[in-house]
Design a protein around this motif. Structure first.
Motif, mmCIF file in Angstrom:
data_model
loop_
_atom_site.group_PDB
_atom_site.id
_atom_site.type_symbol
_atom_site.label_atom_id
_atom_site.label_comp_id
_atom_site.label_asym_id
_atom_site.label_seq_id
_atom_site.Cartn_x
_atom_site.Cartn_y
_atom_site.Cartn_z
ATOM 1 N N ASP A 141 -10.538 -1.659 4.292
ATOM 2 C CA ASP A 141 -9.664 -1.666 3.111
ATOM 3 C C ASP A 141 -8.891 -2.977 3.012
ATOM 4 O OD1 ASP A 141 -10.478 0.864 2.294
ATOM 5 O OD2 ASP A 141 -8.808 1.877 3.304
ATOM 6 N N LEU B 206 -3.665 0.702 6.571
ATOM 7 C CA LEU B 206 -4.990 0.604 5.955
ATOM 8 C C LEU B 206 -6.025 0.350 7.049
ATOM 9 C CD1 LEU B 206 -4.146 -1.767 2.952
ATOM 10 C CD2 LEU B 206 -4.680 0.678 2.793
ATOM 11 N N THR C 180 -8.991 -5.853 0.083
ATOM 12 C CA THR C 180 -7.735 -6.175 -0.596
ATOM 13 C C THR C 180 -7.414 -7.661 -0.542
ATOM 14 O OG1 THR C 180 -6.866 -3.983 -0.131
ATOM 15 C CG2 THR C 180 -5.258 -5.676 -0.627
ATOM 16 N N SER D 19 0.827 -1.204 0.000
ATOM 17 C CA SER D 19 0.000 0.000 0.000
ATOM 18 C C SER D 19 0.865 1.259 0.000
ATOM 19 C CB SER D 19 -0.954 0.010 1.206
ATOM 20 O OG SER D 19 -0.256 0.276 2.410
ATOM 21 N N TYR E 237 2.279 2.508 5.114
ATOM 22 C CA TYR E 237 1.927 1.089 5.262
ATOM 23 C C TYR E 237 0.782 0.883 6.233
ATOM 24 C CZ TYR E 237 6.676 1.223 3.466
ATOM 25 O OH TYR E 237 7.797 1.543 2.751
#
Length: 166
Positions: free
Chosen positions: A75, A71, A79, A65, A69
């Protein structure tokens, strides 16, 4: 090259039910068997460092990401294609090992972000190199053109076999 087990299965169906076209099994059956075989060969480096199934996927999603780094659980869920509940369990394990940390989202004080720690970045960087070397070894039976062709065919299959939205 000697026929594989899937060819034998299709041949048996052709004999027993010649009215049916069993040829899709030549692709789908092989994909299923190959998925299992590849998983068995790709998991050991993760297990060697105490990572459970899917833990590396979460670490890799955070690492790719980009800095910082981090999320949200939602998210990450989108992913790595698992539920937020599964994400929570993985984060709990990885946080206990010092590989990820939870922090308040600066843009939404109710939200939490999951971020890689420096140890998590280092381990992920080490493991992705091993993982890619394993993948290269597993594909060594194909030349560059064959790998490119297979990747394109699998992409097309993935796109065309998606369920239609209602």
């Amino acid at each position: 090259m000697q026929p594989d087990a899937i060819t034998a299965i299709v041949d048996q169906w052709r004999r027993e039910r010649p009215d049916l076209d069993a040829s899709p099994m030549l692709v789908i059956g092989r994909l299923f068997r190959l998925t299992h075989a590849l998983d068995q060969r790709l998991r050991p480096p993760f297990a060697d460092v105490g990572l459970g199934s899917g833990d590396f996927d979460l670490l890799a999603a955070l690492r790719r990401s980009g800095a910082p780094y981090a999320l949200s659980a939602g998210d990450l869920s989108r992913t790595v294609l698992v539920t937020t509940g599964a994400i929570t369990k993985r984060v709990d394990r990885l946080e206990a090992r010092g590989l990820v940390a939870r922090r308040v989202d600066a843009t939404d004080s109710r939200g939490r972000l999951i971020s890689l720690t420096p140890e998590g970045v280092a381990l992920t960087d080490e493991l992705i190199a091993v993982h890619l070397d394993n993948q290269r070894r597993l594909l060594a039976g194909l030349d560059d053109d064959e790998r490119t062709q297979l990747a394109a065919l699998l992409e097309r299959l993935a796109v065309t076999s998606q369920p239609e939205d209602d």
